[in-house]
Scaffold this motif. Structure first.
Motif, PDB file in Angstrom:
ATOM      1  N   ARG A 108     -13.299   1.465 -25.289  1.00 55.10           N
ATOM      2  CA  ARG A 108     -13.004   0.062 -25.617  1.00 55.10           C
ATOM      3  C   ARG A 108     -12.104  -0.559 -24.548  1.00 55.10           C
ATOM      4  O   ARG A 108     -12.362  -1.672 -24.088  1.00 55.10           O
ATOM      5  N   VAL A 160     -14.126  -1.210 -21.370  1.00 55.73           N
ATOM      6  CA  VAL A 160     -15.000  -2.375 -21.512  1.00 55.73           C
ATOM      7  C   VAL A 160     -14.178  -3.665 -21.460  1.00 55.73           C
ATOM      8  O   VAL A 160     -14.552  -4.615 -20.765  1.00 55.73           O
ATOM      9  N   GLN A 185     -15.178  -5.817 -18.322  1.00 59.88           N
ATOM     10  CA  GLN A 185     -16.303  -6.581 -18.850  1.00 59.88           C
ATOM     11  C   GLN A 185     -16.697  -7.761 -17.964  1.00 59.88           C
ATOM     12  O   GLN A 185     -17.874  -7.972 -17.694  1.00 59.88           O
ATOM     13  N   GLN A 245     -25.245  -4.954 -22.390  1.00 56.94           N
ATOM     14  CA  GLN A 245     -25.169  -4.311 -23.706  1.00 56.94           C
ATOM     15  C   GLN A 245     -26.027  -3.050 -23.743  1.00 56.94           C
ATOM     16  O   GLN A 245     -25.606  -2.021 -24.272  1.00 56.94           O
ATOM     17  N   LEU A 276     -24.134  -0.373 -21.720  1.00 60.98           N
ATOM     18  CA  LEU A 276     -22.940   0.118 -22.415  1.00 60.98           C
ATOM     19  C   LEU A 276     -23.301   0.982 -23.617  1.00 60.98           C
ATOM     20  O   LEU A 276     -22.605   1.956 -23.923  1.00 60.98           O
ATOM     21  N   TRP A 317     -19.446   8.991 -22.824  1.00 63.34           N
ATOM     22  CA  TRP A 317     -18.088   8.575 -22.470  1.00 63.34           C
ATOM     23  C   TRP A 317     -17.087   9.718 -22.309  1.00 63.34           C
ATOM     24  O   TRP A 317     -16.348   9.727 -21.325  1.00 63.34           O
ATOM     25  N   GLU A 367     -16.513   3.092 -13.691  1.00 64.55           N
ATOM     26  CA  GLU A 367     -16.997   1.809 -13.177  1.00 64.55           C
ATOM     27  C   GLU A 367     -18.179   1.996 -12.240  1.00 64.55           C
ATOM     28  O   GLU A 367     -19.180   1.284 -12.341  1.00 64.55           O
ATOM     29  N   THR A 402     -21.188   2.957 -14.308  1.00 64.43           N
ATOM     30  CA  THR A 402     -21.708   1.812 -15.055  1.00 64.43           C
ATOM     31  C   THR A 402     -22.456   0.860 -14.137  1.00 64.43           C
ATOM     32  O   THR A 402     -23.529   0.351 -14.475  1.00 64.43           O
TER      33      THR A 402
END
Length: 168
Positions: free
Chosen positions: A8, A11, A15, A37, A40, A47, A57, A60
Motif C-alpha cells: 500500500r 502504491v 502511483q 490496475q 498492480l 509482493w 519500481e 512494476t
C-alpha cells in the motif's frame, strides 16, 4: 505481519509516476488506469518476494511495458484527425505542439512508443530501458533511432527546436 506489508505504501508513493508512465504508453487516461490496475493486481501476488529481494519500481515499470505490449489486439484508444486542429485563440503554440506530438506518438509502433516513453519521459538509460523491455541495448538504440526518425517525418514542424527539447 501482513503478507502485503509495504505494498500500500509503495502504491501510494509511486502511483502518480506509474500512472504517468501508463498514460504515456496508452495515450488515454481510462486505459492507463486499467493498465496500471491490471499490473498492480498481478504484482501484489508477488509482493513479499519483490519487496525483500527486488526493485519494486523497476519491476512494476517493466510489467507495465510488458502488459502494454501484450495488448496488441486492443484498438488504439486515440482518435486521430487527418490534420492538426486549426490555430484558435484558445490554443497557444505549446499546446498545439503537444497535440501534434501526441498524434505523432500514437502513430508509432507499440515498441517504438515504449522506447520513447522510457528513454525520454522516464529518463531511463539505454541499459535500464533494455531491461524494462527485455531486449538488448542495441535493440533499444535501433528502436530509438527509428522512432525519432518516424516522429520527425510525422511531425516535421516540431523538429526544430521543440521536438528536440521534448525528446532529448
Amino acid at each position: 505481519m501482513d503478507h502485503h506489508d509495504g505494498f500500500r505504501e509503495f502504491v501510494l508513493a509511486r502511483q502518480q509516476a506509474l500512472m504517468r508512465t501508463a498514460y504515456l504508453l496508452v495515450g488515454d487516461a481510462h486505459l492507463a488506469e486499467d493498465l496500471l490496475q491490471s499490473v498492480l493486481t498481478k504484482i501484489v501476488k508477488h509482493w513479499p518476494k519483490l519487496a525483500k529481494e527486488g526493485n519494486p519500481e523497476a519491476y512494476t515499470r517493466k510489467a507495465l511495458v510488458n502488459q502494454y505490449l501484450a495488448w496488441r489486439r486492443r484498438p488504439r484508444p486515440e482518435v486521430l484527425s487527418a490534420a492538426p486542429p486549426e490555430r484558435a485563440a484558445s490554443y497557444d503554440n505549446a499546446t498545439l505542439d503537444r497535440i501534434i506530438l501526441r498524434q505523432a506518438l500514437a502513430k508509432l509502433t507499440r515498441k517504438q512508443r515504449a522506447v520513447i516513453v522510457l528513454r525520454y519521459w522516464e529518463d531511463l538509460t539505454e541499459a535500464q530501458t533494455a531491461e524494462a523491455l527485455g531486449c538488448s541495448i542495441g535493440n533499444v538504440k535501433s528502436q530509438t533511432h527509428h522512432a525519432l526518425a518516424r516522429l520527425r517525418a510525422l511531425a516535421p514542424e516540431l523538429a526544430d527546436p521543440y521536438l528536440q527539447e521534448v525528446v532529448r
